[in-house]
Structures are given as structure tokens and as C-alpha cells.
Design a protein around this motif. Structure first.
Motif, PDB file in Angstrom:
ATOM      1  N   TYR A  24       0.765  -1.029   0.150  1.00 38.93           N
ATOM      2  CA  TYR A  24      -0.095  -0.006  -0.027  1.00 38.93           C
ATOM      3  C   TYR A  24       0.918   1.117  -0.166  1.00 38.93           C
ATOM      4  N   GLU A  25       1.959   1.276   0.482  1.00 41.14           N
ATOM      5  CA  GLU A  25       2.671   2.446   0.646  1.00 41.14           C
ATOM      6  C   GLU A  25       3.488   2.498  -0.540  1.00 41.14           C
ATOM      7  N   ILE A  26       3.923   1.504  -1.187  1.00 39.68           N
ATOM      8  CA  ILE A  26       4.357   1.760  -2.466  1.00 39.68           C
ATOM      9  C   ILE A  26       3.356   2.166  -3.419  1.00 39.68           C
ATOM     10  N   TYR A  27       2.342   1.683  -3.376  1.00 35.41           N
ATOM     11  CA  TYR A  27       1.359   2.199  -4.349  1.00 35.41           C
ATOM     12  C   TYR A  27       1.006   3.631  -3.959  1.00 35.41           C
ATOM     13  N   GLU A  28       0.891   4.183  -2.703  1.00 30.34           N
ATOM     14  CA  GLU A  28       0.609   5.511  -2.253  1.00 30.34           C
ATOM     15  C   GLU A  28       1.686   6.345  -2.885  1.00 30.34           C
ATOM     16  N   GLU A  33       2.718   7.011 -11.135  1.00 29.67           N
ATOM     17  CA  GLU A  33       3.620   5.908 -12.166  1.00 29.67           C
ATOM     18  C   GLU A  33       2.706   5.191 -12.981  1.00 29.67           C
ATOM     19  N   GLN A  34       3.111   5.013 -14.059  1.00 25.48           N
ATOM     20  CA  GLN A  34       2.501   3.987 -14.982  1.00 25.48           C
ATOM     21  C   GLN A  34       2.980   2.517 -14.964  1.00 25.48           C
ATOM     22  N   ALA A  35       4.261   2.436 -14.451  1.00 22.26           N
ATOM     23  CA  ALA A  35       4.682   1.174 -14.356  1.00 22.26           C
ATOM     24  C   ALA A  35       5.635   1.121 -13.076  1.00 22.26           C
ATOM     25  N   ASP A  61      -3.981  -1.345 -10.781  1.00 22.48           N
ATOM     26  CA  ASP A  61      -4.093  -2.048 -11.781  1.00 22.48           C
ATOM     27  C   ASP A  61      -2.488  -1.399 -12.680  1.00 22.48           C
ATOM     28  N   LYS A  62      -1.810  -0.998 -11.851  1.00 19.13           N
ATOM     29  CA  LYS A  62      -0.439  -0.748 -12.255  1.00 19.13           C
ATOM     30  C   LYS A  62       0.205  -1.923 -12.713  1.00 19.13           C
ATOM     31  N   GLU A  63       1.185  -1.724 -13.939  1.00 13.75           N
ATOM     32  CA  GLU A  63       1.989  -2.447 -14.645  1.00 13.75           C
ATOM     33  C   GLU A  63       3.246  -2.818 -13.754  1.00 13.75           C
ATOM     34  N   VAL A  64       3.426  -3.877 -13.137  1.00 14.56           N
ATOM     35  CA  VAL A  64       4.385  -4.082 -12.441  1.00 14.56           C
ATOM     36  C   VAL A  64       5.142  -5.346 -12.742  1.00 14.56           C
ATOM     37  N   SER A  65       6.442  -5.057 -13.205  1.00 12.93           N
ATOM     38  CA  SER A  65       7.328  -6.274 -13.511  1.00 12.93           C
ATOM     39  C   SER A  65       8.313  -6.575 -12.563  1.00 12.93           C
ATOM     40  N   LEU A  66       8.893  -7.743 -12.739  1.00  5.38           N
ATOM     41  CA  LEU A  66       9.676  -8.452 -11.452  1.00  5.38           C
ATOM     42  C   LEU A  66      11.120  -8.722 -12.072  1.00  5.38           C
ATOM     43  N   LEU A  67      12.024  -8.399 -11.599  1.00  4.74           N
ATOM     44  CA  LEU A  67      13.320  -8.798 -11.807  1.00  4.74           C
ATOM     45  C   LEU A  67      14.191  -9.582 -10.629  1.00  4.74           C
ATOM     46  N   SER A  68      14.996 -10.431 -11.133  1.00  7.15           N
ATOM     47  CA  SER A  68      15.784 -11.217 -10.380  1.00  7.15           C
ATOM     48  C   SER A  68      17.209 -10.612 -10.217  1.00  7.15           C
ATOM     49  N   VAL A  69      17.907 -10.121  -9.133  1.00 11.54           N
ATOM     50  CA  VAL A  69      19.092  -9.788  -8.893  1.00 11.54           C
ATOM     51  C   VAL A  69      19.830 -10.754  -8.197  1.00 11.54           C
ATOM     52  N   THR A  70      21.134 -11.027  -8.792  1.00 11.39           N
ATOM     53  CA  THR A  70      22.072 -12.149  -8.132  1.00 11.39           C
ATOM     54  C   THR A  70      23.300 -11.415  -7.996  1.00 11.39           C
ATOM     55  N   LEU A  71      23.711 -11.652  -6.857  1.00  6.97           N
ATOM     56  CA  LEU A  71      25.010 -11.090  -6.584  1.00  6.97           C
ATOM     57  C   LEU A  71      25.847 -11.881  -5.436  1.00  6.97           C
ATOM     58  N   ASP A  72      27.179 -11.760  -5.387  1.00  5.41           N
ATOM     59  CA  ASP A  72      27.981 -12.405  -4.378  1.00  5.41           C
ATOM     60  C   ASP A  72      27.964 -11.401  -3.090  1.00  5.41           C
ATOM     61  N   LYS A  73      26.972 -11.759  -2.157  1.00  6.81           N
ATOM     62  CA  LYS A  73      27.188 -10.785  -0.905  1.00  6.81           C
ATOM     63  C   LYS A  73      28.202 -10.468  -0.201  1.00  6.81           C
ATOM     64  N   ASP A  88      16.945  -4.139 -20.191  1.00  5.97           N
ATOM     65  CA  ASP A  88      17.614  -2.936 -21.006  1.00  5.97           C
ATOM     66  C   ASP A  88      16.365  -1.758 -21.180  1.00  5.97           C
ATOM     67  N   ASN A  89      15.114  -2.047 -20.494  1.00  2.00           N
ATOM     68  CA  ASN A  89      14.242  -0.931 -20.660  1.00  2.00           C
ATOM     69  C   ASN A  89      13.705  -0.417 -19.414  1.00  2.00           C
ATOM     70  N   LEU A  90      14.855   0.123 -18.498  1.00  2.00           N
ATOM     71  CA  LEU A  90      14.694   0.797 -17.447  1.00  2.00           C
ATOM     72  C   LEU A  90      14.614   2.192 -17.319  1.00  2.00           C
ATOM     73  N   GLU A  91      14.916   2.851 -18.367  1.00  2.07           N
ATOM     74  CA  GLU A  91      15.070   4.464 -18.632  1.00  2.07           C
ATOM     75  C   GLU A  91      13.597   4.993 -18.133  1.00  2.07           C
ATOM     76  N   ASN A  92      13.836   5.981 -17.134  1.00  2.00           N
ATOM     77  CA  ASN A  92      12.843   6.706 -16.642  1.00  2.00           C
ATOM     78  C   ASN A  92      11.666   5.834 -16.030  1.00  2.00           C
ATOM     79  N   LYS A  93      12.219   4.591 -15.519  1.00  2.00           N
ATOM     80  CA  LYS A  93      11.190   3.940 -14.794  1.00  2.00           C
ATOM     81  C   LYS A  93      11.356   4.060 -13.296  1.00  2.00           C
ATOM     82  N   THR A  94      10.384   3.526 -12.627  1.00  2.12           N
ATOM     83  CA  THR A  94      10.545   3.491 -10.899  1.00  2.12           C
ATOM     84  C   THR A  94      10.861   2.238 -10.535  1.00  2.12           C
TER      85      THR A  94
END
Length: 169
Positions: A24-28, A33-35, A61-73, A88-94
């Protein structure tokens, strides 16, 4: 799976409540934002991002996409941070980077560095447990549970099918 020196700090119901509130906080904070892009740090951060995604899809009803991030912590410079699917398509995105525990901020700082070349509109951080021991200039935008701990204490988050909990030991 409780060990004798572990204290339960969040049970499954409480974690679900925290995730719902964070969604809810993220949405508020992002209602214009469109996406949104949720970038979950493997392994628990990704599971948490999936939980947030489900909640966001329920309340908006926002478009929400999911990315997986892997790193050696332990040594993040050894191998490059891997982001899937390719980002590749993250320009101007939140982008909201999601991890289970914010401790020193090192993991989040290296992850943040990975997304900056893509010129995002803004980058926020969501964490289930914030321990407030940051050594890097990283702070959580969304926190499920704030916990003052000593450096010697350890927070373990378990997000498995048969057990969802957070422990302090």
C-alpha cells in the motif's frame, strides 16, 4: 526449525501484514507512475518481491514487472551483478530494490550501482527488516519491521513454503 538461541520476531501472519502494508505504501508513493519495477535480491529478496507483486496486483491496476538480482553478497566485486530478465528498458522507470534484511547496506549499495546506468526515474528500497547498522549511504524507503539490534545479533528471514518467519539470534 527453531534453534534454542533463536527468538521469533515475525510469524507468517505478521510478515503477510507487513508485506500488505508495504505494498500500500509503494502504491501510495507511486500512484502517478504508469509502471513499477520490483528488483528482488536473490534469494529472499526475490521471494519478498514476488509477495509484494501479488499484493500490488490485488490493490492496483499498475503494470508491475519483476526482476531477479543475483550477486555475491560477501564479495560483490568478484562477479558482476546479474539482473534477469535483462534490464534494457529501465530508462525513466521507478525501480524498487527489494531485500529481506537491511543490515550494513553493502548489498543494496552494489545493487543500486547496477541500475544507475539505465537512467531510472527513481530508485527506492523495500526491506522486510531494517537493523539500522548501515555503513553505506543506503536507507530503506519502505520498511516492514524496524529492529534495533547489536552487531553481534543476527536476523534470519525464512520464506519457504513450509515456514515463513523471521528470527533473531
Amino acid at each position: 526449525m527453531t534453534h534454542p538461541h533463536q527468538t521469533l520476531i515475525l510469524d507468517k501472519t505478521q510478515i503477510q501484514q507487513k508485506v500488505t502494508r508495504m505494498a500500500y505504501e509503494i502504491y501510495e508513493q507511486n500512484f502517478e507512475e504508469q509502471a513499477l519495477v520490483l528488483a528482488g535480491i536473490q534469494e529472499n529478496g526475490y521471494i519478498l518481491a514476488e509477495m509484494l507483486l501479488q499484493q500490488l496486483q490485488t490493490i492496483s491496476d499498475k503494470e508491475v514487472s519483476l526482476l531477479s538480482v543475483t550477486l555475491d553478497k560477501s564479495s560483490p566485486l568478484e562477479k558482476p551483478v546479474e539482473v534477469l530478465p535483462s534490464s534494457d528498458n529501465l530508462e525513466n522507470k521507478t525501480i524498487i530494490i527489494v531485500d529481506d534484511v537491511l543490515n550494513t547496506g553493502k548489498t543494496l549499495a552494489y545493487t543500486l550501482n547496477t541500475f544507475l546506468p539505465y537512467n531510472p526515474k527513481k530508485v527506492e528500497i523495500a526491506t522486510l527488516v531494517n537493523r539500522h547498522h548501515t555503513l553505506f549511504p543506503v536507507s530503506a524507503t519502505y520498511t516492514g519491521y524496524s529492529l534495533a539490534t547489536t552487531l553481534g545479533e543476527h536476523v534470519a528471514v525464512v520464506l519457504k513454503e513450509n515456514e515463513v518467519a523471521a528470527y533473531l539470534h
